[in-house]
Design a protein around this motif. Structure first.
Motif, mmCIF file in Angstrom:
data_model
loop_
_atom_site.group_PDB
_atom_site.id
_atom_site.type_symbol
_atom_site.label_atom_id
_atom_site.label_comp_id
_atom_site.label_asym_id
_atom_site.label_seq_id
_atom_site.Cartn_x
_atom_site.Cartn_y
_atom_site.Cartn_z
ATOM 1 N N ILE A 208 -1.628 10.815 9.293
ATOM 2 C CA ILE A 208 -1.544 11.538 10.567
ATOM 3 C C ILE A 208 -1.501 10.613 11.782
ATOM 4 O O ILE A 208 -1.458 11.093 12.909
ATOM 5 C CB ILE A 208 -2.747 12.491 10.798
ATOM 6 C CG1 ILE A 208 -4.065 11.728 10.570
ATOM 7 C CG2 ILE A 208 -2.652 13.727 9.984
ATOM 8 C CD1 ILE A 208 -5.151 12.185 11.495
ATOM 9 N N GLY A 209 -1.581 9.296 11.565
ATOM 10 C CA GLY A 209 -1.628 8.382 12.713
ATOM 11 C C GLY A 209 -0.324 8.342 13.488
ATOM 12 O O GLY A 209 0.617 9.085 13.203
ATOM 13 N N GLU A 210 -0.331 7.446 14.501
ATOM 14 C CA GLU A 210 0.847 7.315 15.374
ATOM 15 C C GLU A 210 2.122 7.022 14.586
ATOM 16 O O GLU A 210 2.119 6.151 13.719
ATOM 17 C CB GLU A 210 0.627 6.123 16.309
ATOM 18 C CG GLU A 210 0.315 6.482 17.723
ATOM 19 C CD GLU A 210 -0.070 5.222 18.508
ATOM 20 O OE1 GLU A 210 0.855 4.537 18.971
ATOM 21 O OE2 GLU A 210 -1.267 4.933 18.618
ATOM 22 N N GLN A 211 3.174 7.717 14.935
ATOM 23 C CA GLN A 211 4.511 7.458 14.370
ATOM 24 C C GLN A 211 4.833 5.973 14.441
ATOM 25 O O GLN A 211 4.619 5.340 15.473
ATOM 26 C CB GLN A 211 5.581 8.205 15.184
ATOM 27 C CG GLN A 211 5.685 9.680 14.875
ATOM 28 C CD GLN A 211 6.287 9.945 13.511
ATOM 29 O OE1 GLN A 211 7.204 9.244 13.090
ATOM 30 N NE2 GLN A 211 5.751 10.919 12.794
ATOM 31 N N GLY A 212 5.342 5.418 13.364
ATOM 32 C CA GLY A 212 5.831 4.036 13.407
ATOM 33 C C GLY A 212 4.770 3.007 13.066
ATOM 34 O O GLY A 212 5.074 1.835 12.877
ATOM 35 N N ARG A 213 3.504 3.434 13.024
ATOM 36 C CA ARG A 213 2.442 2.499 12.702
ATOM 37 C C ARG A 213 2.249 2.489 11.183
ATOM 38 O O ARG A 213 2.331 3.521 10.539
ATOM 39 C CB ARG A 213 1.155 2.940 13.391
ATOM 40 C CG ARG A 213 0.240 1.823 13.784
ATOM 41 C CD ARG A 213 -0.933 2.346 14.571
ATOM 42 N NE ARG A 213 -0.738 2.328 16.009
ATOM 43 C CZ ARG A 213 -0.776 1.222 16.761
ATOM 44 N NH1 ARG A 213 -0.951 0.037 16.214
ATOM 45 N NH2 ARG A 213 -0.620 1.295 18.064
ATOM 46 N N ALA A 214 2.002 1.314 10.606
ATOM 47 C CA ALA A 214 1.811 1.238 9.157
ATOM 48 C C ALA A 214 0.484 1.892 8.783
ATOM 49 O O ALA A 214 -0.499 1.790 9.525
ATOM 50 C CB ALA A 214 1.813 -0.219 8.705
ATOM 51 N N PRO A 215 0.440 2.567 7.643
ATOM 52 C CA PRO A 215 -0.781 3.265 7.235
ATOM 53 C C PRO A 215 -2.021 2.354 7.183
ATOM 54 O O PRO A 215 -3.100 2.758 7.631
ATOM 55 C CB PRO A 215 -0.429 3.801 5.848
ATOM 56 C CG PRO A 215 1.052 4.006 5.900
ATOM 57 C CD PRO A 215 1.578 2.884 6.742
ATOM 58 N N LEU A 216 -1.899 1.120 6.682
ATOM 59 C CA LEU A 216 -3.085 0.259 6.638
ATOM 60 C C LEU A 216 -3.545 -0.120 8.042
ATOM 61 O O LEU A 216 -4.738 -0.309 8.280
ATOM 62 C CB LEU A 216 -2.811 -1.004 5.810
ATOM 63 C CG LEU A 216 -2.761 -0.788 4.296
ATOM 64 C CD1 LEU A 216 -2.537 -2.124 3.584
ATOM 65 C CD2 LEU A 216 -4.034 -0.118 3.776
ATOM 66 N N ASP A 217 -2.604 -0.230 8.949
ATOM 67 C CA ASP A 217 -2.948 -0.460 10.348
ATOM 68 C C ASP A 217 -3.793 0.714 10.867
ATOM 69 O O ASP A 217 -4.838 0.539 11.503
ATOM 70 C CB ASP A 217 -1.637 -0.630 11.134
ATOM 71 C CG ASP A 217 -1.863 -0.976 12.601
ATOM 72 O OD1 ASP A 217 -3.022 -1.093 13.021
ATOM 73 O OD2 ASP A 217 -0.861 -1.116 13.332
ATOM 74 N N MET A 218 -3.346 1.946 10.534
ATOM 75 C CA MET A 218 -4.081 3.150 10.973
ATOM 76 C C MET A 218 -5.535 3.134 10.505
ATOM 77 O O MET A 218 -6.447 3.496 11.237
ATOM 78 C CB MET A 218 -3.423 4.426 10.412
ATOM 79 C CG MET A 218 -2.048 4.739 10.942
ATOM 80 S SD MET A 218 -1.392 6.226 10.080
ATOM 81 C CE MET A 218 0.328 6.172 10.635
ATOM 82 N N PHE B 39 0.844 -1.213 0.000
ATOM 83 C CA PHE B 39 0.000 0.000 0.000
ATOM 84 C C PHE B 39 0.870 1.251 0.000
ATOM 85 O O PHE B 39 1.771 1.395 0.818
ATOM 86 C CB PHE B 39 -0.890 -0.021 1.239
ATOM 87 C CG PHE B 39 -1.734 1.216 1.418
ATOM 88 C CD1 PHE B 39 -2.798 1.469 0.565
ATOM 89 C CD2 PHE B 39 -1.466 2.119 2.445
ATOM 90 C CE1 PHE B 39 -3.593 2.600 0.727
ATOM 91 C CE2 PHE B 39 -2.256 3.255 2.609
ATOM 92 C CZ PHE B 39 -3.319 3.491 1.756
ATOM 93 N N ASP B 40 0.592 2.135 -0.922
ATOM 94 C CA ASP B 40 1.389 3.361 -1.060
ATOM 95 C C ASP B 40 0.569 4.534 -0.514
ATOM 96 O O ASP B 40 -0.251 5.122 -1.218
ATOM 97 C CB ASP B 40 1.720 3.560 -2.539
ATOM 98 C CG ASP B 40 2.602 4.780 -2.766
ATOM 99 O OD1 ASP B 40 2.712 5.627 -1.849
ATOM 100 O OD2 ASP B 40 3.176 4.881 -3.860
ATOM 101 N N ALA B 41 0.812 4.839 0.761
ATOM 102 C CA ALA B 41 0.002 5.864 1.429
ATOM 103 C C ALA B 41 0.155 7.220 0.749
ATOM 104 O O ALA B 41 -0.821 7.971 0.615
ATOM 105 C CB ALA B 41 0.387 5.964 2.906
ATOM 106 N N ALA B 42 1.361 7.527 0.317
ATOM 107 C CA ALA B 42 1.585 8.836 -0.300
ATOM 108 C C ALA B 42 0.776 8.955 -1.592
ATOM 109 O O ALA B 42 0.177 9.998 -1.883
ATOM 110 C CB ALA B 42 3.074 9.042 -0.574
#
Lengths: 461, 461
Positions: free
Chosen positions: B290-300, B275-278
């Protein structure tokens, strides 16, 4: 100072001329000088010319000055006094909608019997044609008794007060030399409470800001994007919520610089007014002042600064529910200022504060909506004590020194541009319905208003 | 499990019957079954009856059930399988406005050449008639090859999905015994990305709340009342802003109870999706999760809960500025839930939180807008691995286990009322324009969709 027999004669002259004075006010009120409505542009000018004619007839050197908006009427009497005084009022009026709520045509004035005596019913009766004419009738009686106008008077009557006075500041700057006086008399306020005269000696200033936070370039689905995309409403809520701490204290750095505690004199004066906060708030369905514990309610509303959110909008706020992450959110925020608080510094501190809450993926935009310092008059000027005594003699009750929680921009402009304080004295009442249908002005306000100015002139000339 | 030769024959049968299957879908698509529009009430019933007729013709015991809203179509095959399976789809469609943005009449379906192959263009082609018919065509081919339907199938086709499914929960409760199965198959989702099949194994839940804060019984002037009267917008901003701390962590006590970290398996699976969040955020003008630092975007977006303000309104938000202290302010707030978070507990914690910010002179009012737990399927059920393998064989790429940030309420209802998990498999694509003009469904999605179900049936029956 003229001898007391002169004042007695002027007051008698006012009494004898009461019907004629009411007739002139009626004539003035028949001109529908609504400044916000372009259709009434000619009527506004007609009101200016009517007023200029009255003043010229009294012997003032009077002129209608064009501005990019509506005209200014400027008049002056001959020199020779101890200090020049400027008198300010406005001859434009509010719109009249909704017309069907009026009990009579708004520009067909009549004397009607009110709850506590006769009233003049018409748009502009209290705001501000009736008040402005209290000046004019006092000058007229003076002239008739003394054969000459009081010396060193400058009159400035504006035609844009009800539409935000866009021409006022440029006009004051352009005519600063001819308008500068040692004190301004402004007649556009009210009695403190029924029958008690008042001089407003301080007004809060204002900083108005609109803030817009933008995130994505469209509204997003909160399922697909929630957790990834910034939410402009949340950004705004966090930034604005943090303007106050849990004690209601405003958190902007340096915000309270220049705020001054009440002098003992004013504290005692305000205390003596017997302001009943519970009664005042009860009229609008509230009970308890929200300001700092231990502070008097009048102190909260007249001498303390505020931070308020005046409007907010973002996302979906209609019926039902949409799980949208909105593209933007916006709010209108204003600060009421007191003492020597600096509008520019507070605006900058507010913007810095908001920016600290804006994440990388959001942009923030600010729009300025006015800024003015508080006006705090120097009541050690002996004119204040003289006017206070004169008012007390007319109304049979000591005049109160009061504050005002709102702004009266012209007072700030006079200070800023002409360097002079203002004495705000008016004879309106709470039930005058200014800006609303069925506006009225008590005949007593009109009559005793003119008499009050005669006494003040006698004291100051 | 049927022998592989049986599956080969079913797939060949589907291939041979492709044109006839498309013809049946076109016939179905011609019925304008718009469930939100009362004018189409008869069309919705006609679609139910058409579908019921198709199923009865295949040998299902099929029936149209009336509800207070639109009908439910329920069908079943004979018993004798190892475990009953329920298949769910919906035969109602979205409205078609704005009609002038359609390139052809929305209920006059046609095969057109799309960017990457032929597409079926019509309202409902992808959502959900085309997907629903992938079930039906798989059952038909099976019947033609084997002489009997797959055993122990229960079909439930709804006519109110696009209008909030008001009759679904009552219907499930009233017919729980006949509808209860060991697993539900829901065909109303999309491929993960073009050409990659997916099984959605977890969906976030939702708590929706509307909050209204009221102060005075009318809008107040911020000059006269600012500092004395509570400001409902400020109260709301403070309460909602405090829902998150500066790290974005939600502050409600107990909020994270039940939230579970991703299993290593899912973490690796999701990682492998690339997954390419950008890129994803870039499509809507954003850059950084904007989620927690270090967490993967799909996790967010799939496995973390959220708190969002979906709408807010109060005071004056039009052009210009009004220094009003508004009588009320309102907001819509929603929480996306994961794991075993309890909607009722979170709603209660939210209300307690807001109440702590409401001063004595304000009242607060809450309105509930839906609440559902997250759905987390038990992927240790061997059916998941079997379906995954079957999908991989059809599409030539391994099927992904994915999450969904949004809710699919029917999956939650099946769990809540019938106690069964759902396997969400669908063949839509990002560019299907569901809910928008010019909706389409790729012919490939329709054809390979039916083949996918044939393979899954072969694996599970």
């Amino acid at each position: 100072m003229v001898e007391a027999t002169g004042l007695v004669a002027v007051l008698e002259r006012l009494e004898a001329g009461r019907e004629a004075a009411l007739g002139r006010l009626m004539e003035f009120l028949r001109i529908p000088s609504i400044s916000t409505d372009p259709a009434h542009r000619g009527d506004v000018r007609r009101a200016a010319e009517w007023l200029c004619g009255e003043l010229a007839g009294l012997g003032f050197e009077a002129r209608v000055h064009d501005t990019p908006g509506h005209p200014m009427v400027v008049a002056r009497s001959a020199g020779g006094g101890t200090r020049p005084l400027l008198f300010y009022g406005h001859y434009d009026v509010q719109p009249v909608d909704p017309l069907d709520l009026w009990n009579r045509p708004p520009f067909d004035p009549a004397i009607e019997e009110g709850a506590t005596g006769p009233v003049i019913r018409a748009r502009g009766a209290a705001d501000d044609k009736g008040q402005l004419m209290t000046f004019v009738e006092a000058f007229r009686a003076w002239k008739e008794v003394h054969g000459a106008l009081p010396p060193d008077l400058i009159l400035l009557f504006e035609g844009e007060e009800e539409s935000g006075s866009p021409s006022l500041q440029p006009f004051l700057r352009a005519h600063a030399d001819e308008l500068r006086a040692s004190l301004a008399m402004i007649c556009d306020t009210s009695l403190y409470s029924d029958g008690r005269p008042a001089i407003t000696t301080q007004l809060r200033g204002l900083v108005g800001e609109e803030v817009v936070v933008r995130g994505a370039d469209r509204d997003l689905h909160s399922g697909s994007f929630g957790g990834l995309a910034a939410n402009p409403i949340m950004v705004l809520a966090q930034a604005l919520g943090a303007l106050k701490d849990r004690n209601g204290r405003i958190t902007l750095p340096g915000f309270y610089d220049g705020v001054e505690d009440l002098s003992d004199t004013l504290r005692q004066d305000w205390q003596a007014l017997g302001f009943d906060a519970a009664e005042f708030l009860g009229r609008v369905g509230l009970k308890a002042p929200i300001g700092e514990q231990g502070r008097a309610p009048l102190d909260m509303v007249w001498n303390q600064p505020t931070a308020e959110i005046n409007g907010i909008a973002g996302g979906y706020a209609g019926d039902g529910f949409k799980t949208v992450l909105p593209a933007e959110a916006r709010a209108k925020v204003s600060f009421r200022l007191t003492g020597r608080q600096d509008p520019a510094a507070i605006r900058a501190a507010f913007r810095d504060h908001v920016r600290r809450f804006v994440p990388a993926d959001c942009k923030v935009e600010f729009h300025e909506h006015g800024g003015s310092m508080a006006s705090v008059m120097d009541v050690s000027d002996p004119a204040f004590a003289m006017a206070r005594r004169a008012l007390g003699e007319e109304w049979g009750r000591e005049a109160a020194y009061i504050g005002a929680g709102g702004s009266i921009p012209v007072a700030g402009d006079f200070k800023l541009i002409l360097g002079m304080d203002s004495m705000l004295i008016g004879f309106g009442r709470d039930d005058d319905r200014i800006h609303s249908p069925n506006e009225k002005y008590d005949v007593e306000s009109f009559v005793k208003g003119a008499r009050s100015w005669a006494r003040i002139l006698a004291a100051l000339r």
